[in-house]
Write a protein that holds these residues in place. Structure first.
Motif, PDB file in Angstrom:
ATOM      1  N   LEU A  42      38.246 -32.546 -23.593  1.00  0.00           N
ATOM      2  CA  LEU A  42      38.181 -34.199 -23.634  1.00  0.00           C
ATOM      3  C   LEU A  42      37.385 -35.002 -24.079  1.00  0.00           C
ATOM      4  CD1 LEU A  42      40.694 -34.011 -21.343  1.00  0.00           C
ATOM      5  CD2 LEU A  42      41.532 -33.989 -23.544  1.00  0.00           C
ATOM      6  N   ALA A  43      36.307 -34.230 -23.000  1.00  0.00           N
ATOM      7  CA  ALA A  43      35.221 -35.938 -23.400  1.00  0.00           C
ATOM      8  C   ALA A  43      34.135 -35.215 -24.169  1.00  0.00           C
ATOM      9  CB  ALA A  43      33.749 -35.743 -21.810  1.00  0.00           C
ATOM     10  N   ASP A  44      34.391 -33.766 -24.890  1.00  0.00           N
ATOM     11  CA  ASP A  44      33.179 -34.368 -26.104  1.00  0.00           C
ATOM     12  C   ASP A  44      34.268 -34.522 -27.236  1.00  0.00           C
ATOM     13  OD1 ASP A  44      31.905 -32.924 -24.752  1.00  0.00           O
ATOM     14  OD2 ASP A  44      31.694 -30.541 -24.840  1.00  0.00           O
ATOM     15  N   PHE A  45      35.569 -34.524 -27.157  1.00  0.00           N
ATOM     16  CA  PHE A  45      36.459 -34.680 -28.947  1.00  0.00           C
ATOM     17  C   PHE A  45      36.242 -36.731 -28.261  1.00  0.00           C
ATOM     18  CE2 PHE A  45      37.435 -30.004 -28.698  1.00  0.00           C
ATOM     19  CZ  PHE A  45      37.526 -30.945 -30.360  1.00  0.00           C
ATOM     20  N   GLY A  46      35.875 -37.243 -27.385  1.00  0.00           N
ATOM     21  CA  GLY A  46      35.946 -38.806 -27.156  1.00  0.00           C
ATOM     22  C   GLY A  46      37.187 -39.107 -26.834  1.00  0.00           C
ATOM     23  N   ILE A  47      38.208 -38.022 -26.250  1.00  0.00           N
ATOM     24  CA  ILE A  47      39.774 -38.615 -25.941  1.00  0.00           C
ATOM     25  C   ILE A  47      40.056 -39.249 -24.626  1.00  0.00           C
ATOM     26  CG2 ILE A  47      42.190 -37.473 -25.754  1.00  0.00           C
ATOM     27  CD1 ILE A  47      41.216 -35.109 -27.498  1.00  0.00           C
ATOM     28  N   ASP A  49      36.463 -39.826 -21.193  1.00  0.00           N
ATOM     29  CA  ASP A  49      35.516 -39.192 -20.614  1.00  0.00           C
ATOM     30  C   ASP A  49      35.855 -38.908 -19.217  1.00  0.00           C
ATOM     31  OD1 ASP A  49      36.340 -41.817 -18.792  1.00  0.00           O
ATOM     32  OD2 ASP A  49      35.125 -43.256 -20.216  1.00  0.00           O
ATOM     33  N   THR A  50      35.234 -38.529 -17.798  1.00  0.00           N
ATOM     34  CA  THR A  50      35.530 -37.756 -17.042  1.00  0.00           C
ATOM     35  C   THR A  50      35.859 -38.720 -15.983  1.00  0.00           C
ATOM     36  OG1 THR A  50      33.445 -36.657 -17.572  1.00  0.00           O
ATOM     37  CG2 THR A  50      34.450 -36.909 -14.657  1.00  0.00           C
ATOM     38  N   ASP A  51      35.508 -40.355 -16.102  1.00  0.00           N
ATOM     39  CA  ASP A  51      36.384 -41.144 -15.351  1.00  0.00           C
ATOM     40  C   ASP A  51      37.815 -41.383 -15.240  1.00  0.00           C
ATOM     41  OD1 ASP A  51      34.253 -41.482 -13.758  1.00  0.00           O
ATOM     42  OD2 ASP A  51      32.878 -43.001 -15.214  1.00  0.00           O
ATOM     43  N   SER A  52      37.801 -41.709 -16.583  1.00  0.00           N
ATOM     44  CA  SER A  52      39.365 -41.831 -16.597  1.00  0.00           C
ATOM     45  C   SER A  52      40.631 -40.785 -16.623  1.00  0.00           C
ATOM     46  CB  SER A  52      40.036 -41.978 -18.148  1.00  0.00           C
ATOM     47  OG  SER A  52      39.036 -42.861 -19.087  1.00  0.00           O
ATOM     48  N   GLN A  53      39.607 -39.473 -17.023  1.00  0.00           N
ATOM     49  CA  GLN A  53      40.249 -38.040 -16.899  1.00  0.00           C
ATOM     50  C   GLN A  53      40.716 -38.046 -15.468  1.00  0.00           C
ATOM     51  OE1 GLN A  53      38.464 -34.204 -17.721  1.00  0.00           O
ATOM     52  NE2 GLN A  53      37.451 -35.466 -19.748  1.00  0.00           N
ATOM     53  N   LEU A  54      40.424 -38.193 -13.864  1.00  0.00           N
ATOM     54  CA  LEU A  54      40.144 -38.149 -12.799  1.00  0.00           C
ATOM     55  C   LEU A  54      40.832 -39.690 -12.833  1.00  0.00           C
ATOM     56  CD1 LEU A  54      36.129 -38.647 -11.697  1.00  0.00           C
ATOM     57  CD2 LEU A  54      37.901 -36.439 -11.251  1.00  0.00           C
ATOM     58  N   GLN A  55      40.730 -40.464 -13.540  1.00  0.00           N
ATOM     59  CA  GLN A  55      42.194 -41.440 -13.204  1.00  0.00           C
ATOM     60  C   GLN A  55      43.681 -41.322 -13.285  1.00  0.00           C
ATOM     61  OE1 GLN A  55      41.044 -44.573 -10.967  1.00  0.00           O
ATOM     62  NE2 GLN A  55      43.241 -44.048 -10.773  1.00  0.00           N
ATOM     63  N   VAL A  56      43.747 -40.642 -14.546  1.00  0.00           N
ATOM     64  CA  VAL A  56      45.146 -39.853 -14.761  1.00  0.00           C
ATOM     65  C   VAL A  56      45.506 -38.933 -13.783  1.00  0.00           C
ATOM     66  CG1 VAL A  56      46.174 -38.185 -16.128  1.00  0.00           C
ATOM     67  CG2 VAL A  56      44.782 -40.130 -17.057  1.00  0.00           C
ATOM     68  N   ILE A  57      44.384 -38.153 -13.530  1.00  0.00           N
ATOM     69  CA  ILE A  57      44.960 -36.723 -12.085  1.00  0.00           C
ATOM     70  C   ILE A  57      45.118 -37.674 -10.544  1.00  0.00           C
ATOM     71  CG2 ILE A  57      44.442 -35.210 -10.586  1.00  0.00           C
ATOM     72  CD1 ILE A  57      41.899 -34.173 -13.274  1.00  0.00           C
ATOM     73  N   ALA A  58      44.386 -38.910 -10.438  1.00  0.00           N
ATOM     74  CA  ALA A  58      44.558 -39.572  -9.179  1.00  0.00           C
ATOM     75  C   ALA A  58      45.908 -39.763  -9.425  1.00  0.00           C
ATOM     76  CB  ALA A  58      43.514 -40.893  -9.524  1.00  0.00           C
ATOM     77  N   ASP A  59      46.037 -40.676 -10.375  1.00  0.00           N
ATOM     78  CA  ASP A  59      47.958 -41.690 -10.585  1.00  0.00           C
ATOM     79  C   ASP A  59      48.483 -40.265 -10.285  1.00  0.00           C
ATOM     80  OD1 ASP A  59      46.723 -43.723 -10.907  1.00  0.00           O
ATOM     81  OD2 ASP A  59      46.560 -43.911 -13.073  1.00  0.00           O
ATOM     82  N   HIS A  60      49.061 -39.264 -11.135  1.00  0.00           N
ATOM     83  CA  HIS A  60      49.428 -38.663 -11.087  1.00  0.00           C
ATOM     84  C   HIS A  60      50.219 -37.560  -9.484  1.00  0.00           C
ATOM     85  CE1 HIS A  60      51.912 -34.898 -12.109  1.00  0.00           C
ATOM     86  NE2 HIS A  60      51.054 -33.368 -11.321  1.00  0.00           N
ATOM     87  N   LEU A  61      49.549 -37.649  -8.870  1.00  0.00           N
ATOM     88  CA  LEU A  61      48.739 -37.206  -7.535  1.00  0.00           C
ATOM     89  C   LEU A  61      49.315 -38.025  -6.501  1.00  0.00           C
ATOM     90  CD1 LEU A  61      46.052 -34.743  -7.555  1.00  0.00           C
ATOM     91  CD2 LEU A  61      48.306 -34.103  -7.416  1.00  0.00           C
ATOM     92  N   GLY A  62      49.195 -39.622  -6.509  1.00  0.00           N
ATOM     93  CA  GLY A  62      49.597 -40.860  -6.240  1.00  0.00           C
ATOM     94  C   GLY A  62      48.659 -40.856  -4.918  1.00  0.00           C
TER      95      GLY A  62
END
Length: 570
Positions: A42-47, A49-62
């Motif tokens: 996901l990071a390599d394709f520029g979709i 980055d790691t920080d945004s991925q972590l935020q998505v996971i945190a939002d999902h888990l509340g």
């Protein structure tokens, strides 16, 4: 975030509308092709980055994302989780407040991890999200000194002194009630102990774990590189609780202790997705349980990684590209036949061909291949599966084993009707496979017209690089290999002295030795004339077949294995 467990991450990103269907496909293909994790792709394709991925996971888990860079934990927080638990589950306590413990997991999207941690940690757990690399660094920094071995010794001491568990085990053994056994299996020390044994085995690269009850003791042994090693024996009264715990983990019938049972356990250990095949066997002194470790990350299912000699590699890769015929891999149990077949399947698994496998049981799940588990108990035999396969319009079929005439006949029928069939047989050498098929009742002309090649293989242990030492072989050793000092020239022989890296065994890892019988016109004619194995072997050797022993010599001369190993397996 490894790919096997991060697919939930990919689904999550898609649900949030952060990538379209085309990107979804591209990421999946990149993960399969390169072996990267979903997170890296996901990071390599520029979709994302790691920080945004972590935020998505945190939002999902509340929950929140935490940063370990300038983090200094206090003593009490670190003590909340033992070093063994932190390393086994790749997790670290972030902050302790009263009875609540914030914990960062390398794989936060796997709910099973948090459930299992609940057994070994006496706080209310609240997951937080952090970069997996930072979690790993924090574990190394704060728990680096504590070895699993120390914890295992402590836990064994604690369990031996735990009179309560001993009493419960005796009661459960007497009553045999499912409720008593289940309660015993979920006792915190038992859960901890079983997880630790499995984690230790994975770290030691074990292929099997044996739990064996005897009259006065309970043994646990690991098989590493084909040899069995015993660990410190736990107290005898743990045999029943441990067997019950393993049955709970694999959803087997906990109260059935008179019949053998088989099952599977899938768990995340040391940050890796591990599949374990479990088999229970009732014995005189309790149930013997064997776990076969199927570690997807440890096995590179690539034909290039099998260590074929060049001529074998060239011929086999050509044979599996043919439109029809039969390719047989032969050898005893545990000689790596399945790995060879899977690697061949991976190579021919393209978008324009349909692959079907019949296995007992399915060992590795491979994307893009329809895999069928054989279950004799409900009448799902190899024969039945194969007959259905032919109606499914496949290009390539893999049959786990040609056990009987029915399976062999259908496999031959399949190859005659334009399918490539890959299968295994239990014979000592490659020419023996030909006569085995004829002995099963298959007409020799059918064997001759469908068989393409037979590959016999063995696995020999390789010398540990840390303590490899050269030596002069004795005349006796040379005569066992049918060599004379004259044949040697200036070739050196090696052995492993034994060091910390290889647990003083002198060996680390294994490699294959191979014997390839190519079915050419001469051999075909001999099959039709029902020539015995010995005659076929002589002819094949004349025509250039390299036997297992000769291929073993290649390993001895290039310094990768020892005389003892080659003599033991050929």
């Amino acid at each position: 975030m490894s790919d096997t467990v991060s697919n939930p991450l990919l689904s999550l990103v898609r649900e949030r509308g952060l990538l379209d269907d085309l990107q979804f496909e591209e990421v999946q293909q990149e993960v399969q092709r390169s072996g990267k994790s979903v997170s890296e792709a996901l990071a390599d394709f520029g979709i994302l980055d790691t920080d945004s991925q972590l935020q998505v996971i945190a939002d999902h888990l509340g929950t929140e994302v935490v940063d370990f860079r300038n983090w200094t934990p206090d003593e009490e927080t670190l003590k909340a989780i033992s070093a063994a638990t932190a390393k086994t589950y790749l997790c670290i306590p972030f902050a302790l407040s009263g009875t609540t413990l914030q914990i960062a997991l390398a794989d936060p999207l796997n709910p099973a991890t948090l459930d299992e941690l609940g057994f070994s940690v006496s706080y209310e757990l609240v997951p937080v999200v952090a970069d997996p690399k930072a979690i790993q660094q924090a574990i190394d920094k704060h728990y680096g000194g504590a070895q699993t071995g120390d914890t295992m010794a402590e836990l064994l001491k604690e369990l031996g002194a735990d009179a309560e568990i001993e009493r419960e085990a005796a009661e459960a053994a007497a009553t045999g009630g499912a409720a008593d056994l289940s309660e015993l299996a979920n006792e915190v020390p038992i859960v901890k102990f079983v997880n630790l044994v499995i984690a230790q085995a994975i770290q030691d690269r074990a292929s099997d774990i044996h739990f064996e009850p005897f009259e006065t003791e309970f043994k646990i042994r690991y098989r590493v590189d084909g040899a069995l090693y015993e660990m410190a024996p736990p107290p005898k009264h743990l045999a029943l609780p441990v067997a019950s715990r393993l049955k709970v983990m694999s959803n087997l019938d906990i109260s059935e202790r008179r019949l053998p049972q088989d099952g599977r356990i899938s768990m995340n250990i040391i940050g890796r997705q591990i599949d374990l095949r479990i088999s229970t066997l009732p014995t005189q002194f309790g149930e013997s349980v064997v776990l076969r470790v199927l570690d997807r990350t440890a096995t590179k299912l690539e034909v290039e990684a099998l260590g074929f000699p060049k001529y074998v590699f060239d011929y086999v890769t050509e044979a599996i590209q043919q439109p029809n015929g039969i390719v047989i891999v032969t050898g005893p149990t545990g000689s790596g036949k399945t790995t060879t077949l899977y690697s061949c399947l991976r190579r021919v698994n393209t978008l324009d061909s349909k692959l079907l496998t019949a296995e007992d049981p399915v060992e590795y799940d491979i994307e893009g291949i329809m895999q069928v588990a054989i279950n004799e108990a409900v009448g799902m035999t190899f024969g039945k599966a194969l007959r259905s396969f032919l109606r499914q319009d496949p290009d390539i079929i893999m049959v786990g084993e040609m056990r009987d005439m029915e399976t062999s006949q259908i496999a031959i029928q399949a190859s005659l009707t334009g399918h490539l069939v890959l299968t295994t047989l239990h014979t000592n050498d490659a020419p023996g496979a030909v006569t085995r098929l004829v002995d099963m009742g298959i007409e020799p002309f059918l064997v001759a017209s469908t068989l393409q090649c037979v590959l016999a293989q063995r696995l020999v242990r390789t010398i540990c690089k840390g303590c490899k030492t050269s030596f002069e072989p004795t005349e006796t050793q040379l005569s066992l290999l049918h060599l004379s000092p004259h044949d040697l020239g200036d070739k050196l022989f090696y052995y492993g002295r034994g060091c910390g890296t290889c647990n003083d065994t002198g060996y680390k890892g294994r490699k294959g030795i191979y014997e390839l019988l190519v079915i050419n016109d001469t051999i075909r004619q001999m099959i039709i004339e029902r020539a015995p194995t010995v005659v076929i072997r002589q002819k094949a050797t004349e025509l250039g077949m390299v036997g297992l022993r000769e291929d073993g010599l290649r390993g001895i001369f290039d310094g990768s294995t020892t005389i003892e190993e080659v003599l033991k397996y050929t």
